[in-house]
Design a protein around this motif. Structure first.
Motif: not given
Length: 510
Positions: A59-79
């Motif tokens: 997830l850290v690597q994915l976030i580092d490559h997201v260009e959108a200024p606002d990142v909403v991260i959703v965790g379901h259960c174990y996630g």
């Protein structure tokens, strides 16, 4: 532009978000349904070293490559575990964390700590369980680092699936991948960086969660929940089980969009004490005697009198002050019984989490033994009255009613374990035990405005009681909520409380 990073629970991958992702994209959002290492079409990348930290780094690597200024991260259960780990590493990139039918893990908590099904816990903590990665026999080639994915009829152990369409449940089963065991056993490591981030909880009511439940726990002073009374924390409810992305994707997508905009219900600040609404029936301020965990309210009588033992609900966090026997509700019931000529008994028991039903049952049994041995009590005429989550504790007494038990009562009870409550075990199932109750009188008070998941357990019990012709009297309080003595106007509940007490005492004296 808002980017949604969607992280699902164990055994699954980004594919589980298909319909939700489509709705979010239609709204103009950027969407990243995540398949973690070893899951979904990346299962071939799993190895004995795949653990929670592996998923955090995904997830850290994915976030580092997201260009959108606002990142909403959703965790379901174990996630939610890798979501929190990644947000803690990149707090400046996260605009909101969404807990989707997920627990609240803290620093040092492994994911298995939040698993409520005892079979799953045993399988997690005992790798040599005789199962291969596909569940077809003895693990071979060192496969004990993998937890077999569930069969079609096993998903309910993780949470409610009654609302998931049959084809979606079959797809869930066919695409599920074995979960690397270390992702569930490695402790989550968090600093303080994540604590100040805005959060939203999406509660699935068919799985037993609700805003009302959270509010009651906050009001009771659960220290784990103090952070929820914050303007940056919001809540939504979905009428769904454990897999809303499969059962109601449109509704879930709409909720996620509103969460990203900062909408939702906000909790108000409580002072960490039990609600103080007066008992709905006027009763005299009779004295009590305190013996350990037990309080006795004694009538003015020269001969031994029958007793009513009131058993509070839960789970309640350890250390709650005042304890339940000092709440206006239970003080009121104890005095009410004594005012009408019976010994009123209240007690505190150790139902502090779902694994505590056994300890609570021991406390109730010990309290009954103490009360029956008291010379001021007619030990052959005892009634047990259970409330809320304490309703499951009635199962022992329904399954094998002793001769001295003259009545079992229950008010707004939970009478079957909720979805995902597997750790409670088969012992505490009143809806099954009632088939052995014979002609034992049972007085059941239903709240007309009960939470749907809790009402379903009551209906299961009533149906079973009708099938076996158990002696159940049902008292309805149409305008009452769960815990009605503390939250509803007295005029909404007084008749039901008085009716129930008359019935219980009538059975004691009959």
């Amino acid at each position: 532009m808002t980017a949604f990073v969607l992280v699902s629970g164990a055994y699954t991958g980004g594919w589980v978000w298909r319909d939700v992702a489509a709705r979010l994209q239609e709204s103009g959002a950027e969407v990243h349904p995540v398949t973690l290492t070893g899951m979904g079409d990346r299962r071939h990348l799993a190895g004995p070293g795949t653990d929670l930290e592996t998923h955090v780094q995904d997830l850290v690597q994915l976030i580092d490559h997201v260009e959108a200024p606002d990142v909403v991260i959703v965790g379901h259960c174990y996630g939610i575990h890798p979501v929190l780990g990644a947000a803690d590493r990149r707090p400046e990139r996260i605009s909101r964390i969404v807990y989707l039918n997920a627990g609240m893990p803290q620093d040092g908590d492994p994911a298995h700590k939040l698993v409520t099904d005892q079979t799953l816990r045993d399988r997690l903590l005992n790798p040599d369980d005789g199962q291969s990665a596909d569940g077809q026999g003895q693990a071979a080639g060192g496969d004990d680092w993998l937890l077999p994915s569930p069969a079609l009829d096993e998903w309910q152990r993780w949470g409610g699936v009654a609302d998931v369409p049959a084809d979606a449940l079959e797809r869930l089963t066919s695409l599920a991948a074995p979960q690397p065991r270390a992702t569930l056993t490695q402790p989550l490591r968090l600093s303080e960086a994540v604590t100040g981030l805005p959060t939203t909880g999406v509660l699935c009511t068919a799985n037993g969660a609700s805003i009302a439940l959270v509010e009651s726990l906050v009001e009771l002073g659960d220290p784990r929940l103090r952070a929820l009374v914050d303007p940056q924390v919001t809540f939504f409810e979905l009428d769904a089980g454990h897999w809303p992305m499969l059962s109601c994707p449109d509704e879930l997508a709409a909720v996620l969009l509103r969460a990203a905009a900062g909408e939702g219900h906000r909790l108000t600040a409580g002072e960490g004490r039990a609600p103080a609404r007066p008992f709905p029936v006027d009763v005299p301020e009779l004295p009590r005697e305190r013996v350990g965990r037990v309080d006795l309210y004694l009538p003015d009588a020269d001969e031994p009198r029958p007793a009513v033992v009131f058993v509070h609900g839960g789970p309640l966090p350890a250390g709650v002050e005042p304890t339940p026997r000092d709440w206006p509700t239970f003080v009121g019931y104890g005095r009410y019984a004594a005012a009408l000529g019976a010994v009123g008994v209240t007690l505190d028991h150790r139902l502090h989490d779902l694994a505590g039903y056994g300890s609570a049952a021991e406390d109730v049994a010990a309290a009954i033994e103490l009360v029956r041995a008291d010379p001021r009590v007619d030990g052959e005429r005892i009634a047990l009255w259970f409330f809320s989550g304490g309703g499951l504790l009635s199962a022992d007494w329904l399954a094998e009613p002793p001769a001295w038990l003259r009545c079992v009562a229950a008010s707004y009870p939970i009478l079957a374990p909720l979805p995902g409550w597997g750790v409670v075990g088969p012992r505490f199932r009143p809806a099954v035990a009632v088939r052995s109750a014979g002609r034992l009188p049972i007085v059941l008070t239903r709240a007309g405005l009960e939470q749907p998941a809790l009402a379903a357990t009551v209906e299961e019990f009533v149906t079973a009681a009708e099938d076996c012709k158990a002696a159940v009297e049902v008292i309805d309080a149409p305008r009452a909520h769960h815990g009605f003595e503390t939250i509803d106007p007295p005029e909404h509940v007084r008749d039901a409380v008085e009716h129930a007490m008359r019935s219980v005492l009538g059975n004691l004296r009959g």
